[in-house]
Design a protein around this motif. Structure first.
Motif, PDB file in Angstrom:
ATOM      1  N   VAL A 582      22.582 -13.529   1.580  1.00  9.98           N
ATOM      2  CA  VAL A 582      22.144 -13.430   2.969  1.00  9.98           C
ATOM      3  C   VAL A 582      21.398 -12.111   3.178  1.00  9.98           C
ATOM      4  CG1 VAL A 582      22.868 -13.513   5.380  1.00  9.98           C
ATOM      5  CG2 VAL A 582      24.150 -14.776   3.647  1.00  9.98           C
ATOM      6  N   GLY A 583      21.935 -11.036   2.584  1.00 10.09           N
ATOM      7  CA  GLY A 583      21.257  -9.745   2.629  1.00 10.09           C
ATOM      8  C   GLY A 583      21.473  -8.952   3.896  1.00 10.09           C
ATOM      9  N   ALA A 647      22.338  -7.375  15.611  1.00 10.73           N
ATOM     10  CA  ALA A 647      21.413  -6.283  15.301  1.00 10.73           C
ATOM     11  C   ALA A 647      19.969  -6.737  15.165  1.00 10.73           C
ATOM     12  CB  ALA A 647      21.844  -5.570  14.022  1.00 10.73           C
ATOM     13  N   ILE A 648      19.723  -8.024  14.939  1.00 10.43           N
ATOM     14  CA  ILE A 648      18.350  -8.493  14.773  1.00 10.43           C
ATOM     15  C   ILE A 648      17.857  -9.033  16.111  1.00 10.43           C
ATOM     16  CG2 ILE A 648      16.864 -10.183  13.638  1.00 10.43           C
ATOM     17  CD1 ILE A 648      18.407  -9.785  11.113  1.00 10.43           C
ATOM     18  N   HIS A 710       9.969 -11.798  10.859  1.00 10.86           N
ATOM     19  CA  HIS A 710       9.036 -10.763  10.399  1.00 10.86           C
ATOM     20  C   HIS A 710       9.833  -9.521   9.995  1.00 10.86           C
ATOM     21  CE1 HIS A 710       6.484 -13.376  12.918  1.00 10.86           C
ATOM     22  NE2 HIS A 710       5.506 -13.033  12.089  1.00 10.86           N
ATOM     23  N   PRO A 711      10.669  -9.628   8.946  1.00 11.26           N
ATOM     24  CA  PRO A 711      11.545  -8.511   8.583  1.00 11.26           C
ATOM     25  C   PRO A 711      10.792  -7.237   8.209  1.00 11.26           C
ATOM     26  CG  PRO A 711      11.573 -10.208   6.882  1.00 11.26           C
ATOM     27  CD  PRO A 711      10.869 -10.793   8.059  1.00 11.26           C
ATOM     28  N   GLY A 712       9.551  -7.382   7.708  1.00  9.08           N
ATOM     29  CA  GLY A 712       8.785  -6.211   7.349  1.00  9.08           C
ATOM     30  C   GLY A 712       8.383  -5.367   8.536  1.00  9.08           C
ATOM     31  N   GLY A 845      18.071  -7.663   6.025  1.00 10.40           N
ATOM     32  CA  GLY A 845      18.474  -8.925   5.443  1.00 10.40           C
ATOM     33  C   GLY A 845      17.998 -10.164   6.181  1.00 10.40           C
ATOM     34  N   HIS A 846      18.550 -11.295   5.761  1.00 11.20           N
ATOM     35  CA  HIS A 846      18.155 -12.631   6.214  1.00 11.20           C
ATOM     36  C   HIS A 846      16.630 -12.720   6.260  1.00 11.20           C
ATOM     37  CE1 HIS A 846      17.925 -16.429   8.322  1.00 11.20           C
ATOM     38  NE2 HIS A 846      19.215 -16.602   8.081  1.00 11.20           N
ATOM     39  N   ARG A 847      16.032 -12.629   5.093  1.00 11.82           N
ATOM     40  CA  ARG A 847      14.577 -12.650   4.976  1.00 11.82           C
ATOM     41  C   ARG A 847      14.044 -14.051   4.730  1.00 11.82           C
ATOM     42  NH1 ARG A 847      13.225  -6.991   4.268  1.00 11.82           N
ATOM     43  NH2 ARG A 847      11.050  -7.597   3.944  1.00 11.82           N
ATOM     44  N   PHE A 848      14.901 -15.049   4.893  1.00 13.73           N
ATOM     45  CA  PHE A 848      14.470 -16.440   4.708  1.00 13.73           C
ATOM     46  C   PHE A 848      13.356 -16.767   5.698  1.00 13.73           C
ATOM     47  CE2 PHE A 848      19.092 -16.165   3.921  1.00 13.73           C
ATOM     48  CZ  PHE A 848      19.084 -16.360   2.553  1.00 13.73           C
TER      49      PHE A 848
END
Length: 867
Positions: A582-583, A647-648, A710-712, A845-848
């Motif tokens: 999951v990350g 947190a996201i 868009h985790p980046g 994390g959760h970069r799916f």
């Protein structure tokens, strides 16, 4: 060099380093599938109906609840199961964490409560002196709201004889086939302990018979304030040392004992029918199971602490809507998690053939049966005295169970998971579980309290009548979980309700929703998003058997179950996934209280504990740890931000009128790329103010989905200490004034070490007991210690740690003050070698889906809004 000076120094210094905080929180309960009692609700006889209960029976009728479901709802909203003693005495005086109930509940700040604390105001209560309020002054209510039932309760402040309203609770009929029937032998409903409302739903008050009105008036100046009771007393050490107050002074008794129900965290605004003004909700705006995503329960629990205490720094940072379910039975893993939304529970996945050792209802313990144990071992079978065949037997069986809590830890059955919620909110603490916790100040491994010991369900059942009162009605609570109040709250229905407020005959169909979403996200976005979801997300976020088999093409995510009328797909499979896959912030996955030998051992299945650890994380993951269960995505539009720690997505804040309660302003989270310091105020993204309206929830959902996909582009979030924490060591002679004699010395935990900010988790995750043991053993048994460290940490790191422990032992000899400097010079010992979790970035994390084209990401956002 002799080890005695080293041991003497440690006994003084580490008694303070060990004083990590404990905070009471409430974990999310589980669920199950037994059929609900079909009988209609039973309203008590007119002379037995308390005024405070009428809105609850009206809600039962409005939702069409059965008698059992309605009984469960009333218990969920009101029953404290005796935890008012915990929140008034045990927590304050034994654990040493101070709740300032007046700061949280004061009537003159009722309109600011939701913004400050995320509290849901009780619609039936009022501010004394306001129009139509039965109380004319704050002195009549000792500064709190007036609520129905207070006309009786207030008469007993300072004297014995109060009859708790729970004594008039009307039980639903017993479930057919109950082994403890057919006669009703349930524990007295008085032991449910309802009290009356404090003005905040789920927080209840009881008259304190020990209260001294004259002494209170002298201390505070008048009856309607607690200002003298909670006034901060400056410490002799100056501003650097935490101030104190009389909240910890057992000689001063408050007018009320304050307890909490399970609903204190789970009662929330209905996404389908939110209030126009969150400070003034109506009963129709309130649901009991979806979870309050605005609650500041952690800040409530340290509301009486100064901000430069360890307790405040470590716990006054849990995001709105999260709580640390292992905070009281601490395992020294800093891991606040979301309060789960309990939606469509009959469709929640279950897992067959799991090995479960637990107590089960029987009507005999063998020879003698009936009222007696017949010579049976009471640790394996026990019959309640004075009852006819009301017995329990402990046995290992293969059961079908849910996986509950973030890592699936509560896994012996839905009823037991609900029961355990009451321990997490303080019930039966003195009779059952406080002595099973690790005493963080106990540093001798040979002494009781050095480590956790397993809580004993059988002993608690025997010794705590509040336990039995709840246990005898767990079926009612579970039936409430299965009721219409837990049904999904779809965006389509919410938008239709908004339209009907302006035009009662308005309609908003599924096609209307799709048309609006496609105007926003592009033509055919919903259908395209369905395919993206099926191929990218469904393997984890679908409960349909076809998804588990990898057959995604034919999945229908909107199909209804013909029996329940609920959506067939729970949109999550509750299966464990390694944290590294999951990350996300992994600390919660390392929660250890359900491991063998730990406090909640009896609430975890043997199947859970046999789960292999995640090989890709460096922290220990034995005993079933190191995993997250795949959660449900039902009604995602209403429950942003995301992930187990919220947190996201944007940071939420209440923006209250009183600056001292503006917790986000005190604890910004966005840090620079090197994770050294917070971004300057001008570069901190603005927080999003609480907005439970349909449009407010939807806008927050979209912003959170954009960050998720868009985790980046995410700015890293880390919770840092915002000021130094100074601790005094040595005897204190306190006369209750500013004149105080302090002997000994001060230790300061700095907010920065070598220019780098110190995270709150650094303190919460520091395994100080293992550090002390190794520090001593490095002197007394060097070869064994070197070998053990290399085995635990690897040859290189283990060798380095051993060498540093030996060096620190030399530095400490005769210089107890040197420990902080020794650790400051070797920060890796605290942050890595002796940390239960070394993760720092809370929104990673959760970069799916990261590599999907922007069009597919937008389509996925559109489709998920329909679920």
């Amino acid at each position: 060099m002799a080890t005695r000076p080293l041991l003497a120094a440690l006994s003084i210094i580490l008694v303070v380093l060990a004083a990590l905080p404990l905070v009471a929180q409430t974990p999310p309960p589980g669920s199950g599938t037994p059929a609900a009692d079909p009988a209609p609700p039973q309203t008590p006889a007119a002379n037995a109906v308390h005024e405070q209960d009428k809105p609850y029976f009206e809600a039962c009728a409005r939702e069409g609840l059965t008698a059992s479901q309605c009984a469960g709802r009333l218990i969920w909203f009101k029953a404290t199961a005796g935890n008012e003693r915990f929140h008034t005495y045990v927590f304050q005086q034994r654990v040493g964490v101070l709740i300032d109930w007046f700061r949280v509940l004061r009537a003159d700040q009722r309109d600011d409560r939701f913004r400050a604390w995320g509290i849901i105001n009780d619609p039936a209560c009022c501010v004394p002196g306001s129009a139509n309020c039965p109380a004319q002054s704050l002195d009549e209510t000792y500064g709190l709201d007036w609520c129905p039932g207070d006309e009786e309760l207030l008469r007993y402040v300072g004297r014995e004889g109060y009859r708790d309203p729970a004594c008039d609770f009307v039980d639903a009929p017993m479930a057919e086939g109950d082994p403890h029937g057919p006669a009703d032998q349930r524990q007295s409903a008085c032991d449910l302990r309802f009290g009356t409302s404090t003005g905040a739903l789920g927080i209840r008050k009881f008259p304190n018979p020990r209260f001294d009105k004259a002494a209170w008036q002298q201390l505070n100046g008048r009856l309607g304030t607690w200002d003298g009771y909670n006034r901060r007393i400056p410490a002799a050490g100056g501003a650097a040392e935490p101030e104190r107050s009389r909240l910890m002074d057992g000689a001063v008794e408050p007018p009320f004992l304050i307890g909490t129900s399970c609903g204190s965290c789970h009662i929330a605004f209905d996404p389908l029918n939110p209030p126009t003004d969150p400070a003034h909700p109506q009963w129709e705006n309130i649901k009991g199971l979806i979870g309050n995503q605005y609650t500041r329960i952690s800040e409530i629990m340290v509301s009486g602490m100064a901000s430069n205490t360890l307790e405040w720094q470590m716990f006054a940072h849990a995001r709105p809507g999260t709580s640390d379910t292992s905070a009281i039975p601490t395992d020294q893993v800093n891991n606040p998690g979301t309060i789960n939304a309990l939606i469509n529970i009959p469709q929640r996945p279950v897992f067959a053939n799991e090995a479960v050792l637990k107590w089960r209802k029987v009507n005999s313990c063998g020879e003698g049966g009936g009222n007696a144990n017949g010579g049976a071992d009471e640790t394996r079978c026990w019959c309640e005295p004075g009852r006819n065949g009301k017995c329990w037997k402990k046995s290992m069986q293969q059961d079908t169970v849910h996986h509950i809590l973030k890592g699936g830890e509560d896994s012996i059955g839905a009823l037991e998971a609900i029961q355990r919620v009451y321990f997490n909110i303080g019930s039966c603490s003195e009779q059952c579980w406080v002595n099973h916790l690790s005493d963080l100040r106990q540093l001798d491994p040979q002494q009781r309290g050095f480590g956790q010991t397993p809580f004993d369900i059988g002993q608690c059942r025997r010794d705590c009548p509040n336990f039995r009162a709840i246990e005898d009605r767990l079926g009612n609570l579970l039936d409430f979980f299965m009721s219409a109040e837990a049904a999904a709250t779809d965006l389509r229905a919410a938008r239709e309700n908004v339209l009907r407020m302006r035009s009662p005959g308005a309609r908003y169909t599924e096609q209307d929703l799709i048309a609006d979403l496609e105007r926003e996200f592009g033509p055919n976005a919903v259908a395209r998003g369905r395919d993206v979801f099926a191929n990218t997300c469904a393997r984890c976020h679908s409960s349909q058997p076809e998804a588990a088999a990898g057959q995604f093409a034919a999945l229908d995510f909107h199909k209804l179950d013909l029996k329940s009328g609920l959506r067939q797909d729970w949109l999550g499979n509750d299966k464990p996934t390694p944290a590294s896959e999951v990350g996300t912030f992994r600390c919660r996955a390392l929660h250890s209280n359900h491991m063998a030998g730990h406090v909640w051992q009896e609430y975890g299945s043997e199947t859970l504990r046999a789960q292999p650890p995640d090989p890709n994380i460096k922290e220990p993951g034995d005993g079933g740890r190191g995993h997250y269960r795949n959660i449900s995505l039902l009604n995602l539009w209403a429950h942003a931000p995301f992930m187990h720690n919220n947190a996201i997505g944007p940071e939420l804040c209440g923006k209250p009128q009183h600056a001292e309660n503006d917790f986000y302003a005190q604890r910004p989270r966005y840090v620079d790329g090197s994770l050294v310091k917070l971004l300057p105020p001008g570069q901190q993204p603005a927080c999003v103010a609480y907005d439970p309206s349909v449009e407010g929830r939807y806008q927050l959902y979209k912003a959170s989905m954009m960050e998720l996909l868009h985790p980046g582009q995410r700015l890293p979030k880390v919770t840092l200490l915002n000021q130094d924490v100074t601790l005094r060591i040595g005897p204190r002679l306190w006369d209750g004034t500013e004149r105080e004699t302090l002997l000994g010395f001060a230790l300061t935990i700095p907010a920065e070490i070598e220019g780098r900010g110190v995270t709150a988790g650094t303190l919460g995750n520091f395994q100080h007991k293992q550090f002390v043991v190794d520090l001593v053993h490095a002197r007394t048994a060097p070869e064994e210690t070197r070998s053990a460290l290399r085995q635990r940490l690897g040859d290189e790191t283990g060798g380095r740690v051993f060498d540093d422990l030996r060096a620190i032992g030399e530095e400490l000899a005769g210089k107890p003050n040197a420990l902080v400097e020794a650790l400051r010079a070797r920060p890796y010992l605290v942050k890595q070698a002796y940390s239960s979790c070394t993760a720092e970035i809370e929104n990673e994390g959760h970069r799916f889906g990261e590599d999907l084209p922007d069009g597919d990401k937008n389509a996925l956002i559109a489709f998920l809004a329909t679920l």
